[in-house]
Design a protein around this motif. Structure first.
Motif, PDB file in Angstrom:
ATOM      1  N   PRO A   1     -13.080 -26.444  53.082  1.00 54.68           N
ATOM      2  CA  PRO A   1     -13.140 -27.875  52.744  1.00 54.68           C
ATOM      3  C   PRO A   1     -14.333 -28.239  51.885  1.00 54.68           C
ATOM      4  N   ASN A   2     -15.498 -27.565  52.118  1.00 56.39           N
ATOM      5  CA  ASN A   2     -16.686 -27.905  51.334  1.00 56.39           C
ATOM      6  C   ASN A   2     -16.627 -27.368  49.899  1.00 56.39           C
ATOM      7  N   GLU A   3     -15.546 -26.699  49.563  1.00 60.59           N
ATOM      8  CA  GLU A   3     -15.360 -26.221  48.194  1.00 60.59           C
ATOM      9  C   GLU A   3     -14.420 -27.127  47.407  1.00 60.59           C
ATOM     10  N   MET A   4     -14.004 -28.237  48.022  1.00 59.45           N
ATOM     11  CA  MET A   4     -13.090 -29.169  47.372  1.00 59.45           C
ATOM     12  C   MET A   4     -13.818 -30.466  47.038  1.00 59.45           C
ATOM     13  N   LEU A   5     -13.401 -31.096  45.975  1.00 57.73           N
ATOM     14  CA  LEU A   5     -13.943 -32.395  45.578  1.00 57.73           C
ATOM     15  C   LEU A   5     -12.791 -33.316  45.194  1.00 57.73           C
ATOM     16  N   ILE A   6     -12.775 -34.506  45.767  1.00 53.90           N
ATOM     17  CA  ILE A   6     -11.780 -35.516  45.408  1.00 53.90           C
ATOM     18  C   ILE A   6     -12.515 -36.656  44.706  1.00 53.90           C
ATOM     19  N   SER A   7     -12.098 -36.993  43.513  1.00 49.24           N
ATOM     20  CA  SER A   7     -12.763 -38.030  42.726  1.00 49.24           C
ATOM     21  C   SER A   7     -11.754 -39.117  42.365  1.00 49.24           C
ATOM     22  N   ALA A   8     -12.195 -40.358  42.409  1.00 48.16           N
ATOM     23  CA  ALA A   8     -11.329 -41.487  42.055  1.00 48.16           C
ATOM     24  C   ALA A   8     -12.151 -42.511  41.284  1.00 48.16           C
ATOM     25  N   ARG A   9     -11.495 -43.217  40.401  1.00 53.10           N
ATOM     26  CA  ARG A   9     -12.177 -44.233  39.606  1.00 53.10           C
ATOM     27  C   ARG A   9     -12.673 -45.371  40.490  1.00 53.10           C
ATOM     28  N   ASP A  10     -11.860 -45.780  41.478  1.00 54.04           N
ATOM     29  CA  ASP A  10     -12.218 -46.896  42.351  1.00 54.04           C
ATOM     30  C   ASP A  10     -11.632 -46.635  43.737  1.00 54.04           C
ATOM     31  N   LEU A  11     -12.498 -46.347  44.710  1.00 53.25           N
ATOM     32  CA  LEU A  11     -12.032 -46.012  46.054  1.00 53.25           C
ATOM     33  C   LEU A  11     -11.432 -47.200  46.783  1.00 53.25           C
ATOM     34  N   THR A  12     -11.757 -48.427  46.351  1.00 51.36           N
ATOM     35  CA  THR A  12     -11.194 -49.599  47.028  1.00 51.36           C
ATOM     36  C   THR A  12      -9.677 -49.667  46.879  1.00 51.36           C
ATOM     37  N   THR A  13      -9.148 -48.976  45.855  1.00 58.85           N
ATOM     38  CA  THR A  13      -7.697 -48.943  45.665  1.00 58.85           C
ATOM     39  C   THR A  13      -6.999 -48.328  46.880  1.00 58.85           C
ATOM     40  N   TYR A  14      -7.723 -47.455  47.592  1.00 57.78           N
ATOM     41  CA  TYR A  14      -7.105 -46.696  48.676  1.00 57.78           C
ATOM     42  C   TYR A  14      -7.540 -47.195  50.059  1.00 57.78           C
ATOM     43  N   ASN A  15      -8.143 -48.368  50.105  1.00 57.66           N
ATOM     44  CA  ASN A  15      -8.575 -48.924  51.402  1.00 57.66           C
ATOM     45  C   ASN A  15      -7.397 -49.046  52.354  1.00 57.66           C
ATOM     46  N   GLY A  16      -7.616 -48.607  53.599  1.00 60.46           N
ATOM     47  CA  GLY A  16      -6.600 -48.760  54.626  1.00 60.46           C
ATOM     48  C   GLY A  16      -5.631 -47.609  54.731  1.00 60.46           C
ATOM     49  N   ILE A  17      -5.587 -46.738  53.713  1.00 66.50           N
ATOM     50  CA  ILE A  17      -4.616 -45.624  53.795  1.00 66.50           C
ATOM     51  C   ILE A  17      -5.258 -44.281  53.452  1.00 66.50           C
ATOM     52  N   LYS A  18      -6.456 -44.296  52.881  1.00 69.77           N
ATOM     53  CA  LYS A  18      -7.042 -43.025  52.446  1.00 69.77           C
ATOM     54  C   LYS A  18      -7.469 -42.131  53.600  1.00 69.77           C
TER      55      LYS A  18
END
Length: 295
Positions: free
Chosen positions: A277-294
């Motif tokens: 898991p520490n070898e993975m990176l998840i990047s997003a432009r705006d994390l608020t887009t995924y509030n409540g489901i991420k």
């Protein structure tokens, strides 16, 4: 279905439109290209839609100016106007205005002179000013404005049913228009599926996946084809491709949940292959887009 007077059949080229009109003179349905459909839906506006060939002719005439020495040297290349029109169309589809594009060019060329980029920015600005002065819009701008007008409730579709046939692919802007059309009338889209032509097939596959976001799908063999229709709505999505390292995989999801579902499935696949898991990176432009489901 195609005998309806308040229906329209959309075809990908003027040649096919003429062929259908000649071979089916009894057809009461309007037959036109997608460009013609955009123009029909935008009737009553003050601007005139500039056909694609006229757009290329305008660009070639603008290159006669002394302000474009770089492009003037290659202006006799037959494909140049179409290539320049393609760049401008992409900028319009991306909602990038002349001033914003100019600032990007300046930022990219601070450390070195780039006459091609500089002239492209000037050509884009000159082109847009010329279109505004003559009260003309190109097809991309007309489509962009039509989608915006439909979303704002300032326009409507003058047909009860829209049928599109023999298309290979749609641009993101054209897909946005089809989505708005689907909200207002019956919509059926026929996509050509040629698996023996890999590049064409990939382009068609992406459009079909996008259509799956708001239309149901049925397939027909032979010929290989995929049909999207509002009849029999169902929330479905074709199997998404697994990422193949080290390639970059671009997935167009119909919703945020489908986007996260694909990411989660890919993470699970990598974990089962032994990636920590520490070898993975998840990047997003705006994390608020995924509030409540991420989570």
């Amino acid at each position: 279905q195609l005998t309806q007077q308040r229906a329209v059949l959309l075809l990908p080229s003027g040649w096919l439109v003429q062929l259908v009109r000649e071979q089916m003179p009894q057809l009461r349905t309007s037959v036109m290209t997608l460009d013609g459909f955009i123009e029909a839906c935008g009737q009553g506006r003050s601007e005139t839609i500039l056909p694609r060939l006229a757009q290329e002719f305008l660009l070639r005439s603008l290159l006669d100016s002394e302000h474009f020495p770089y492009f003037s040297r290659i202006r006799d290349q037959q494909a140049l106007p179409a290539q320049l029109a393609g760049v401008i169309s992409a900028l319009i589809r991306g909602n990038v205005g002349p001033e914003e594009f100019t600032q990007v060019v300046i930022a990219l060329t601070e450390d070195g002179d780039s006459p091609k980029n500089r002239e492209m920015a000037l050509l884009y600005k000159t082109y847009m000013l010329t279109m505004e002065a003559t009260q003309k819009v190109d097809v991309e701008m007309a489509c962009y404005r039509l989608v915006a007008a439909l979303q704002a409730g300032e326009a409507d579709i003058p047909f009860e049913a829209v049928y599109a046939a023999d298309f290979y692919a749609f641009s993101p802007l054209e897909l946005a228009l089809l989505r708005e059309v689907d909200k207002r009338c019956e919509l059926q889209v026929g996509m050509c599926y040629e698996k023996q032509r890999p590049r064409v097939f990939r382009a068609s596959q992406k459009s079909v996946e996008s259509l799956c976001g708001f239309l149901s799908v049925r397939t027909s063999e032979p010929p290989a084809a995929a049909f999207a229709s509002t009849a029999g709505w169902r929330e479905s999505w074709p199997e998404l491709p697994a990422a193949a390292s080290p390639a970059v995989v671009v997935v167009e999801a119909a919703s945020v949940r489908q986007e996260i579902a694909y990411a989660a499935a890919e993470i699970k696949r990598l974990l089962t292959k032994g990636l920590a898991p520490n070898e993975m990176l998840i990047s997003a432009r705006d994390l608020t887009t995924y509030n409540g489901i991420k989570d």
